[in-house]
Design a protein around this motif. Sequence first.
Motif, PDB file in Angstrom:
ATOM      1  N   ASP A   1       0.872  -1.178   0.000  1.00 20.64           N
ATOM      2  CA  ASP A   1       0.000   0.000   0.000  1.00 20.64           C
ATOM      3  C   ASP A   1       0.910   1.230   0.000  1.00 20.64           C
ATOM      4  O   ASP A   1       1.573   1.516   0.995  1.00 20.64           O
ATOM      5  CB  ASP A   1      -0.932   0.009   1.217  1.00 20.64           C
TER       6      ASP A   1
ATOM      7  N   ILE B   1       0.240   4.417  -0.003  1.00 26.44           N
ATOM      8  CA  ILE B   1      -0.199   5.368   1.025  1.00 26.44           C
ATOM      9  C   ILE B   1      -1.401   4.753   1.730  1.00 26.44           C
ATOM     10  O   ILE B   1      -2.464   4.597   1.129  1.00 26.44           O
ATOM     11  CB  ILE B   1      -0.587   6.744   0.432  1.00 26.44           C
ATOM     12  N   ASP B   2      -1.240   4.370   2.978  1.00 22.27           N
ATOM     13  CA  ASP B   2      -2.364   3.871   3.761  1.00 22.27           C
ATOM     14  C   ASP B   2      -2.841   5.017   4.651  1.00 22.27           C
ATOM     15  O   ASP B   2      -2.081   5.522   5.481  1.00 22.27           O
ATOM     16  CB  ASP B   2      -1.961   2.671   4.630  1.00 22.27           C
ATOM     17  N   GLY B   3      -4.109   5.414   4.434  1.00 21.06           N
ATOM     18  CA  GLY B   3      -4.623   6.619   5.085  1.00 21.06           C
ATOM     19  C   GLY B   3      -4.586   7.783   4.102  1.00 21.06           C
ATOM     20  O   GLY B   3      -4.152   8.887   4.429  1.00 21.06           O
ATOM     21  N   THR B   4      -5.077   7.520   2.887  1.00 22.17           N
ATOM     22  CA  THR B   4      -5.016   8.558   1.836  1.00 22.17           C
ATOM     23  C   THR B   4      -5.793   9.815   2.244  1.00 22.17           C
ATOM     24  O   THR B   4      -5.368  10.936   1.955  1.00 22.17           O
ATOM     25  CB  THR B   4      -5.554   7.981   0.502  1.00 22.17           C
TER      26      THR B   4
ATOM     27  N   SER C   1      -5.855   5.202   9.624  1.00 18.69           N
ATOM     28  CA  SER C   1      -4.891   4.432   8.829  1.00 18.69           C
ATOM     29  C   SER C   1      -4.697   3.097   9.526  1.00 18.69           C
ATOM     30  O   SER C   1      -4.165   3.042  10.638  1.00 18.69           O
ATOM     31  CB  SER C   1      -3.554   5.168   8.718  1.00 18.69           C
TER      32      SER C   1
ATOM     33  N   ARG D   1     -13.697  -3.968   7.550  1.00 17.04           N
ATOM     34  CA  ARG D   1     -13.299  -4.294   6.181  1.00 17.04           C
ATOM     35  C   ARG D   1     -11.910  -3.741   5.889  1.00 17.04           C
ATOM     36  O   ARG D   1     -11.717  -2.523   5.826  1.00 17.04           O
ATOM     37  CB  ARG D   1     -14.282  -3.707   5.167  1.00 17.04           C
ATOM     38  N   LEU D   2     -10.961  -4.642   5.717  1.00 15.67           N
ATOM     39  CA  LEU D   2      -9.634  -4.217   5.272  1.00 15.67           C
ATOM     40  C   LEU D   2      -9.210  -5.071   4.092  1.00 15.67           C
ATOM     41  O   LEU D   2      -9.709  -6.175   3.876  1.00 15.67           O
ATOM     42  CB  LEU D   2      -8.616  -4.324   6.407  1.00 15.67           C
TER      43      LEU D   2
ATOM     44  N   ASP E   1      -3.611  -3.387   3.240  1.00 16.38           N
ATOM     45  CA  ASP E   1      -3.673  -2.591   4.478  1.00 16.38           C
ATOM     46  C   ASP E   1      -2.917  -3.304   5.605  1.00 16.38           C
ATOM     47  O   ASP E   1      -2.441  -2.655   6.540  1.00 16.38           O
ATOM     48  CB  ASP E   1      -5.133  -2.404   4.941  1.00 16.38           C
TER      49      ASP E   1
HETATM   50  P1  2AM Z   1      -6.431   3.491   2.447  1.00 15.49           P
HETATM   51  O1  2AM Z   1      -6.287   4.852   2.985  1.00 15.49           O
HETATM   52  O2  2AM Z   1      -5.162   2.910   1.910  1.00 15.49           O
HETATM   53  O3  2AM Z   1      -7.564   3.388   1.465  1.00 15.49           O
HETATM   54  C1  2AM Z   1      -9.355   3.856   7.135  1.00 15.49           C
HETATM   55  O4  2AM Z   1     -10.208   3.561   8.150  1.00 15.49           O
HETATM   56  C2  2AM Z   1      -8.502   2.645   6.836  1.00 15.49           C
HETATM   57  O5  2AM Z   1      -9.262   1.672   6.077  1.00 15.49           O
HETATM   58  C3  2AM Z   1      -7.316   2.967   5.973  1.00 15.49           C
HETATM   59  O6  2AM Z   1      -6.277   2.105   6.301  1.00 15.49           O
HETATM   60  C4  2AM Z   1      -7.829   2.759   4.562  1.00 15.49           C
HETATM   61  O7  2AM Z   1      -6.799   2.478   3.656  1.00 15.49           O
HETATM   62  C5  2AM Z   1      -8.707   1.544   4.778  1.00 15.49           C
HETATM   63  N1  2AM Z   1      -9.807   1.477   3.808  1.00 15.49           N
HETATM   64  C6  2AM Z   1     -10.579   2.502   3.414  1.00 15.49           C
HETATM   65  N2  2AM Z   1     -11.509   2.087   2.519  1.00 15.49           N
HETATM   66  C7  2AM Z   1     -11.321   0.767   2.361  1.00 15.49           C
HETATM   67  C8  2AM Z   1     -11.966  -0.245   1.568  1.00 15.49           C
HETATM   68  N3  2AM Z   1     -12.980   0.043   0.786  1.00 15.49           N
HETATM   69  N4  2AM Z   1     -11.490  -1.501   1.657  1.00 15.49           N
HETATM   70  C9  2AM Z   1     -10.455  -1.796   2.447  1.00 15.49           C
HETATM   71  N5  2AM Z   1      -9.798  -0.890   3.220  1.00 15.49           N
HETATM   72  C10 2AM Z   1     -10.228   0.379   3.179  1.00 15.49           C
END
Ligand code: 2AM
Length: 263
Positions: free
Chosen positions: A86, A88-91, A188, A208-209, A213
Amino acid sequence: MDLQKINEFAIKLIYDAGEQIRESFSKELIIETKTDANDLVTNIDCQIEQFFVKKIKELDPSHKIMGEEGLGDKIVTLDGPIWIIDPIDGTMNFIKQHRNFMITVGFFVDGVGKLGYLYDVMRNELIYAIRGEGAYIDHHPIRKLEPLTIEEAIIGINSSWVIQNGKINHEKIANLIRTVRGTRSYGSAAMEIALVVTGKLDAYLSMRLAPWDIGGGMVIAQEVGAVVTNLKGEPFNLLSNDTFLIANPSIHQKLLDEFIELK
Ligand code: 2AM
Ligand code: CA
């Protein structure tokens, strides 16, 4: 396979990528939406993922890459060497706060996590682990997690799960929040995992991850004794989205048994 050499390669790549992200704040950011209005991606997410793909393919074209922005390979099995990335995690934090986002990378061979990285770009803080050899924060060993009670725990959770919802019994979550010492929410997943593996949070759960992530964090978790499962207590599925729980081993089962009931 020389894991030490691949580790040195990965650390250099991650520091370089972090430098590119920090420099990007002086340039124009192009923001687009993906699956919904709050699912954001920028030109920098794509630039960084492309950078990882190019460098890894130069290292070894047989290595496969599973990246959030889809610029690597289409992964249908976990056979062979696979990088899970990933950029950028926490875009949303990256765009809005210019902080509280991570680069996270996992290196797996035949589904077994060998190397894991969680890099806090703005703090310039790198956590990494080599399977069987321990976990490190800024190159200092991280100690195994100490046991504690639920009442002493600080947990990472998104507040939406305390409101009535279709995924989880919110009354049990409300009871969890009444029971623990405190809750936090950072936006994030990789950052929340980084806090759990260093004992600054005692658990983190999510409805949901995606594999990218948590892939890097899984490898680190194993080295410090943190337990990772989905919310049914099963192994997280690295080929699709899944529910997620990482916790100090002394409270993981109790969280599942007493406070988590999926609908
Ligand atoms: P991301 O910023 O890389 O999209 C936010 O609560 C966290 O959940 C972040 O780590 C974000 O990652 C992730 N996240 C957000 N939307 C998501 C999705 N639809 N499926 C899986 N992970 C998600
Ligand atoms: Ca991302």
